[in-house]
Design an enzyme around this catalytic site. Structure first.
Site, mmCIF file in Angstrom:
data_model
loop_
_atom_site.group_PDB
_atom_site.id
_atom_site.type_symbol
_atom_site.label_atom_id
_atom_site.label_comp_id
_atom_site.label_asym_id
_atom_site.label_seq_id
_atom_site.Cartn_x
_atom_site.Cartn_y
_atom_site.Cartn_z
ATOM 1 N N ARG A 163 -19.704 -115.219 60.143
ATOM 2 C CA ARG A 163 -18.900 -116.315 59.608
ATOM 3 C C ARG A 163 -17.813 -115.702 58.742
ATOM 4 O O ARG A 163 -18.106 -114.838 57.905
ATOM 5 C CB ARG A 163 -19.804 -117.227 58.770
ATOM 6 C CG ARG A 163 -19.079 -118.403 58.166
ATOM 7 C CD ARG A 163 -20.001 -119.222 57.252
ATOM 8 N NE ARG A 163 -19.690 -118.959 55.869
ATOM 9 C CZ ARG A 163 -19.912 -119.819 54.866
ATOM 10 N NH1 ARG A 163 -20.481 -120.987 55.103
ATOM 11 N NH2 ARG A 163 -19.601 -119.510 53.627
ATOM 12 N N TYR A 175 -13.223 -122.357 49.249
ATOM 13 C CA TYR A 175 -14.670 -122.353 49.502
ATOM 14 C C TYR A 175 -15.101 -121.033 50.152
ATOM 15 O O TYR A 175 -14.429 -120.507 51.024
ATOM 16 C CB TYR A 175 -15.057 -123.523 50.434
ATOM 17 C CG TYR A 175 -16.439 -123.321 50.988
ATOM 18 C CD1 TYR A 175 -17.548 -123.575 50.186
ATOM 19 C CD2 TYR A 175 -16.637 -122.789 52.255
ATOM 20 C CE1 TYR A 175 -18.827 -123.315 50.647
ATOM 21 C CE2 TYR A 175 -17.912 -122.531 52.733
ATOM 22 C CZ TYR A 175 -19.002 -122.789 51.919
ATOM 23 O OH TYR A 175 -20.259 -122.518 52.375
ATOM 24 N N ASP A 226 -16.624 -122.159 58.394
ATOM 25 C CA ASP A 226 -17.134 -123.372 57.739
ATOM 26 C C ASP A 226 -15.980 -124.067 57.017
ATOM 27 O O ASP A 226 -15.397 -123.511 56.080
ATOM 28 C CB ASP A 226 -18.226 -122.972 56.734
ATOM 29 C CG ASP A 226 -19.002 -124.172 56.200
ATOM 30 O OD1 ASP A 226 -18.575 -125.318 56.423
ATOM 31 O OD2 ASP A 226 -20.044 -123.949 55.550
ATOM 32 N N HIS A 228 -16.381 -126.887 55.496
ATOM 33 C CA HIS A 228 -17.057 -127.468 54.330
ATOM 34 C C HIS A 228 -16.541 -128.856 53.966
ATOM 35 O O HIS A 228 -16.200 -129.135 52.817
ATOM 36 C CB HIS A 228 -17.007 -126.507 53.133
ATOM 37 C CG HIS A 228 -18.310 -126.445 52.390
ATOM 38 N ND1 HIS A 228 -18.557 -127.199 51.270
ATOM 39 C CD2 HIS A 228 -19.445 -125.739 52.625
ATOM 40 C CE1 HIS A 228 -19.802 -126.952 50.846
ATOM 41 N NE2 HIS A 228 -20.356 -126.081 51.654
ATOM 42 N N GLU A 252 -17.583 -125.480 61.641
ATOM 43 C CA GLU A 252 -18.686 -126.193 60.971
ATOM 44 C C GLU A 252 -18.182 -127.247 59.993
ATOM 45 O O GLU A 252 -17.186 -127.014 59.291
ATOM 46 C CB GLU A 252 -19.520 -125.147 60.229
ATOM 47 C CG GLU A 252 -20.651 -125.714 59.401
ATOM 48 C CD GLU A 252 -21.367 -124.623 58.599
ATOM 49 O OE1 GLU A 252 -21.295 -123.432 58.998
ATOM 50 O OE2 GLU A 252 -21.965 -124.960 57.568
ATOM 51 N N GLU A 278 -25.958 -129.642 57.817
ATOM 52 C CA GLU A 278 -26.752 -129.014 56.751
ATOM 53 C C GLU A 278 -27.090 -129.997 55.637
ATOM 54 O O GLU A 278 -28.046 -129.785 54.899
ATOM 55 C CB GLU A 278 -26.059 -127.763 56.202
ATOM 56 C CG GLU A 278 -24.806 -128.032 55.427
ATOM 57 C CD GLU A 278 -24.126 -126.765 54.932
ATOM 58 O OE1 GLU A 278 -24.054 -125.788 55.690
ATOM 59 O OE2 GLU A 278 -23.663 -126.769 53.781
ATOM 60 N N ARG A 299 -27.384 -128.446 62.437
ATOM 61 C CA ARG A 299 -27.689 -127.473 61.387
ATOM 62 C C ARG A 299 -28.802 -127.892 60.422
ATOM 63 O O ARG A 299 -29.177 -127.137 59.528
ATOM 64 C CB ARG A 299 -26.406 -127.181 60.597
ATOM 65 C CG ARG A 299 -25.513 -126.301 61.407
ATOM 66 C CD ARG A 299 -24.291 -125.837 60.728
ATOM 67 N NE ARG A 299 -24.375 -125.373 59.371
ATOM 68 C CZ ARG A 299 -24.965 -124.242 58.979
ATOM 69 N NH1 ARG A 299 -25.554 -123.463 59.858
ATOM 70 N NH2 ARG A 299 -24.954 -123.899 57.696
ATOM 71 N N GLU A 355 -28.364 -119.091 60.590
ATOM 72 C CA GLU A 355 -27.567 -118.529 59.489
ATOM 73 C C GLU A 355 -28.447 -117.596 58.649
ATOM 74 O O GLU A 355 -29.607 -117.899 58.384
ATOM 75 C CB GLU A 355 -27.039 -119.665 58.601
ATOM 76 C CG GLU A 355 -26.173 -119.181 57.445
ATOM 77 C CD GLU A 355 -25.615 -120.333 56.604
ATOM 78 O OE1 GLU A 355 -26.132 -121.465 56.718
ATOM 79 O OE2 GLU A 355 -24.674 -120.084 55.834
ATOM 80 N N TRP A 418 -16.227 -131.558 48.377
ATOM 81 C CA TRP A 418 -16.369 -130.111 48.163
ATOM 82 C C TRP A 418 -17.034 -129.470 49.356
ATOM 83 O O TRP A 418 -17.932 -130.020 49.957
ATOM 84 C CB TRP A 418 -17.193 -129.813 46.907
ATOM 85 C CG TRP A 418 -17.350 -128.319 46.771
ATOM 86 C CD1 TRP A 418 -16.402 -127.410 46.356
ATOM 87 C CD2 TRP A 418 -18.521 -127.552 47.114
ATOM 88 N NE1 TRP A 418 -16.901 -126.134 46.424
ATOM 89 C CE2 TRP A 418 -18.194 -126.184 46.893
ATOM 90 C CE3 TRP A 418 -19.784 -127.870 47.596
ATOM 91 C CZ2 TRP A 418 -19.092 -125.142 47.112
ATOM 92 C CZ3 TRP A 418 -20.689 -126.847 47.837
ATOM 93 C CH2 TRP A 418 -20.356 -125.488 47.590
HETATM 94 O O1 KDG Z 1 -26.007 -125.549 48.522
HETATM 95 C C1 KDG Z 1 -24.836 -125.599 49.267
HETATM 96 C C2 KDG Z 1 -24.735 -124.377 50.148
HETATM 97 O O2 KDG Z 1 -25.923 -124.168 50.834
HETATM 98 C C3 KDG Z 1 -23.614 -124.523 51.120
HETATM 99 O O3 KDG Z 1 -22.404 -124.606 50.430
HETATM 100 C C4 KDG Z 1 -23.579 -123.330 52.039
HETATM 101 O O4 KDG Z 1 -22.165 -124.522 53.536
HETATM 102 C C5 KDG Z 1 -22.960 -123.648 53.344
HETATM 103 C C6 KDG Z 1 -23.369 -122.816 54.469
HETATM 104 O O5 KDG Z 1 -22.919 -123.112 55.571
HETATM 105 O O6 KDG Z 1 -24.136 -121.883 54.277
HETATM 106 MG MG MG Z 2 -21.988 -124.942 55.643
#
Ligand code: KDG
Ligand code: MG
Length: 418
Positions: A163, A175, A226, A228, A252, A278, A299, A355, A418
């Site tokens: 990644r 991020y 990612d 995010h 992602e 996630e 995820r 991951e 975020w």
């Molecule tokens: O607790 C939040 C994190 O696990 C996250 O920001 C990590 O997005 C993330 C990732 O893909 O590992």
């Molecule tokens: Mg993530």
């Protein structure tokens, strides 16, 4: 006597399996972790991860106040019934705190079942579909040069999938970029750090990053990214389209997914594979996404998705629709989650990728485990259960340290994702 209490099976009598103690352990070896330990009358112990980053004590309290009193006296072998009891019995459905607590119970019980039957967890699930799980590591840098150099380091370590996250010109704290040169840890401060986000600067920049990474590292290495949750659906569609020449393994969390229909728009415009989930905690969070084949990878992982019992159901549902697993595996998920996830990964037929952000040495010491990394893959071990334990004496040396995740605002001050 023909009562259940007297029937001897390979997992002992009902009396042997009776849960006599359950303890919530909060520790901070480099970061906070919550662990549930369950003990049976015959002395078999199982553990489950209960960590919810930035909200650890909410889960600890849910477990201590509402779950543990209901566990004492139950049959540790009744994993499904216990899951249903805590899911249906709470009346209040789903949610990250509840589902994380249920997951901790579920994983501890599967761990106990493995130890009672002297079988590694993957065997109880149906046996291996593969030896090792393909993993992706995290390369990040303050700019493209640094990020590309980091990708090179992961290639040298044997990773086949990486990644990549880079600082973005004009964005002060993008991020995924670590301050220190070790793993990225977003929960840095007691109160949330305020960061500023610019979509236009990001969208201009990301294709340049991946063009450079392909030039520097060739076409064979799998690259992931990612977003995010920062983009609107149409912006996500634009990014996916602009990244097509660099054939990412996945893009992602390109947009927040509460409105699962958002992904219809993204899907219409790009063939870049999509990963999401996630922050999901049940099959209901991704039902539309999966049955309409709007994503390629799911995820949701063991600790936040209600444990093995529920995530197995989710994975089977995903398999029917050609969606593969790509479990979350950041460092805020403890080695107890990673151990369980790797057994699941060894079994699940529709496995995609796992991951793997390496834990800090202090974390690894508190959670001795038998999984290992070789040639870009993680291998679960052969010990009974999920193969991860907790050194409670050492854990007690690392008291809880309050930390929250950052927040993001647009340049005009508007709260953003975020
Ligand atoms: O607790 C939040 C994190 O696990 C996250 O920001 C990590 O997005 C993330 C990732 O893909 O590992
Ligand atoms: Mg993530």
């Amino acid at each position: 006597m023909t009562t259940e209490a007297a029937i001897h099976t390979s997992v002992g009598t009902h009396r042997d399996r009776e849960i006599v103690a359950a303890e919530v352990i909060v520790t901070c070896p480099a970061r906070n972790f919550v662990t549930l330990k369950i003990v049976t009358r015959s002395g078999v112990t199982g553990i489950g991860d209960a960590t919810l980053n930035g909200r650890e004590l909410a889960v600890a309290s849910y477990l201590k106040d509402h779950v543990v009193p209901n566990l004492i006296g139950r049959d540790a072998g009744r994993i499904e019934d216990t899951w249903q009891f805590f899911y249906r019995g709470a009346y209040w459905r789903r949610g990250p705190v509840t589902m994380t607590a249920i997951a901790a119970v579920d994983v501890a019980l599967w761990d106990i079942l493995g130890k009672m039957t002297k079988q590694p967890l993957y065997q109880l699930l149906g046996g291996r579909s593969r030896e090792g799980a393909l993993v992706y590591g995290h390369a990040n840098g303050k700019d493209i040069d640094e990020c590309s150099a980091e990708v090179g380091k992961y290639v040298a370590l044997g990773y086949k999938a990486i990644r990549a996250q880079s600082g973005v010109p004009g964005i002060k704290k993008a991020y995924g970029i670590s301050n220190l040169k070790n793993a990225y840890e977003p929960a840095e401060s007691e109160l949330p750090l305020e960061t500023v986000w610019s979509t236009s600067k990001y969208l201009e920049f990301v294709p340049k990053l991946f063009e450079r990474l392909r030039n520097d590292h060739g076409d064979e290495i799998e690259l992931l990214h990612d977003v995010h949750h920062r983009l609107t659906p149409i912006e996500a569609a634009r990014l996916g389209k602009s990244l097509e020449p660099f054939h990412l393994f996945w893009m992602e969390d390109s947009t927040p997914a509460e409105n699962q229909r958002s992904f219809e728009l993204i899907r219409k415009h790009t063939v870049t594979p999509l990963a999401v989930g996630e922050v999901f905690n049940s099959i209901w969070d991704c039902k539309h996404l999966i049955e309409n084949q709007l994503i390629d990878y799911i995820r949701t992982t063991i600790v936040h998705g209600g444990g093995i019992t529920h995530v197995r159901r989710l994975a089977d549902f995903a398999a029917l629709h050609g969606v593969r697993t790509g479990f979350h595996g950041a460092t805020d998920l403890s080695p107890a989650c990673m151990g369980a996830a790797l057994h699941f990964d060894a079994w699940v037929p529709n496995f995609g990728i796992q991951e793997y952000m390496r834990h800090a040495p202090e974390t690894d010491e508190v959670f001795p485990h038998d999984y290992s990394f070789k040639d870009g893959r993680l291998f679960c071990g052969e010990s009974p259960g999920h193969g991860v334990t907790i050194d409670e004496k050492l854990a007690a040396k690392y008291p809880y340290s309050p930390k929250q995740l950052p927040v993001a605002r647009l340049e005009d001050g508007t709260m953003w994702d975020w």
